[in-house]
Scaffold this motif. Structure first.
Motif: not given
Length: 414
Positions: A115-123
């Motif tokens: 979740g944090a990675t998607i919020a920061s750098a996208g799917v």
């Protein structure tokens, strides 16, 4: 540079805090059946589990490498992203501990990270193939494999012990339970402690302290092992009660079969680098052992709540991790807000838990255990137990109300 060093230190401390919660949240995986059958005293059991968790942390780094190198793209991951992921994982661990549900600390950590990675750098920063092959498939396969293995092992155990002396058999299986519980503890340290090693290593790479694709440094391995061992020693008594008494009632033969089956699955997965849930494996094995004994029951109402928690773990932790990452994006004050929220929420959960204290003195009390369902209760009442079992083992465990309904009344009707 000073600010960056500070956030990296915060991430490492938060990761070790997660590892600590992982320890007391998952103590039940190794020791619930041993405690519930009386094979070991509760405090002795968690002490032994803590030591073996520490030893297990040094046996392999394959799972740590799955977390640090495989699940998400290291490029573009900031320490704040990892901090946000840990917030989601810790809060989910504490909430499920509060209600006594054995959910997966591993999936909480990975959900928060995704979740944090998607919020920061996208799917695109999440490696979908690794997520499917090394996380999602093992999540489904592990409890099924462990459950089937435990069910077959339980039936084989009772079959082989038909002519054995009842008391001698119970003593032998209690000794076997101690050995198999130690194996599960070792396996837990080998699999779960590595997840924190992987997340700290990922933070060090993101912070420029380590080169990409590095293995965990020795101080990371040692600190993660100590943190999970300390958490294990405290004992997650609420979840131990659910795992040991809430799902089914186990005899020593069943406990031995469940622990041996779960340990085999966990160790094999650790060797292959699969970041499976030890909770899923042990829960599946416990239910399989419950079904393997004639007259045994599984409390499907408790199991259903547990399955729901399993399904919610990844998305719930991912949502909290994404929101936390969004807030940390506002800079140092945003990170401070998230840190304060984590501490305040953790304190509130702990305060609520004090309203009904569960510890080593009452962990085997079953007054508040959920009753078996109507179907399993009826099956247990009419199914004959295996030959060769003692009178105690031949009486299935029923809730007080069901027992009262089956007991003939001594009042004469006029």
């Amino acid at each position: 540079m000073e600010s960056f060093s500070l956030i990296l230190a915060i991430v490492v401390v938060t990761a070790l805090a997660f590892d600590f919660t992982n320890g007391f949240h998952d103590t039940a995986n190794a020791m619930a059946t041993t405690i519930s059958t009386g094979a070991m005293k509760p405090k002795v059991a968690v002490a032994m589990s803590a030591v073996l968790n520490l030893v297990g942390a040094f046996l392999s780094v394959e799972v740590a490498n799955t977390i640090s190198k495989g699940l998400v793209d290291e490029a573009g991951i900031r320490p704040e992203v990892i901090f946000a992921a840990l917030v989601g994982a810790i809060l989910w661990n504490l909430l499920t501990w509060l209600v006594g549900l054995p959910s997966s600390s591993s999936h909480a950590l990975m959900g928060g990270l995704i979740g944090a990675t998607i919020a920061s750098a996208g799917v695109g920063a999440v490696h979908g193939d690794v997520l499917v092959t090394k996380v999602l498939i093992p999540a489904i396969a592990a409890p099924l494999v462990a459950g089937i293995a435990a069910m077959l092992a339980t039936r084989l155990t009772y079959s082989l012990g038909k002519k054995a002396d009842g008391e001698a058999s119970r003593k032998g299986y209690r000794a076997g339970q101690i050995a198999s519980a130690g194996l599960v503890s070792l396996a837990h340290g080998t699999n779960d402690a590595q997840k924190t090693m992987g997340i700290i290593t990922l933070a060090l790479v993101a912070g420029g302290t380590l080169a990409p694709d590095s293995d965990p440094p020795m101080w990371v391995i040692l600190s993660a092992g100590i943190a999970i061992a300390l958490g294990t020693y405290l004992g997650g008594w609420r979840i131990i009660r659910t795992m040991g008494k809430g799902l089914t009632d186990l005899q020593p033969q069943q406990g031995f079969a469940a622990q041996t089956s779960a340990a085999t699955v966990i160790l094999a997965s650790s060797h292959l680098g699969f970041s499976l849930s030890t909770t899923h494996s042990v829960s599946g094995a416990v239910m399989g052992a419950g079904l393997g004994r004639k007259g045994g029951v599984v409390r499907w109402s408790t199991a259903t709540r547990m399955f729901v928690a399993w399904g919610l773990t990844l998305p719930a932790a991912a949502l909290v991790g994404a929101v936390a990452e969004y807030v940390t994006g506002f800079g140092a004050w945003g990170t401070a807000v998230v840190a304060v929220f984590l501490v305040a929420s953790s304190a509130a959960i702990w305060k609520v838990s004090r309203r009904e204290i569960v510890d080593h003195t009452n962990v085997n009390d079953t007054d508040d255990a959920e009753p078996a369902g109507v179907v399993t209760t009826a099956m247990a009442a009419v199914t004959p137990p295996p030959a060769g079992t003692s009178a105690e083992e031949q009486v299935p465990s029923f809730p007080a109300q069901a027992t009262a309904e089956r007991t003939p009344s001594t009042t004469t009707t006029v």
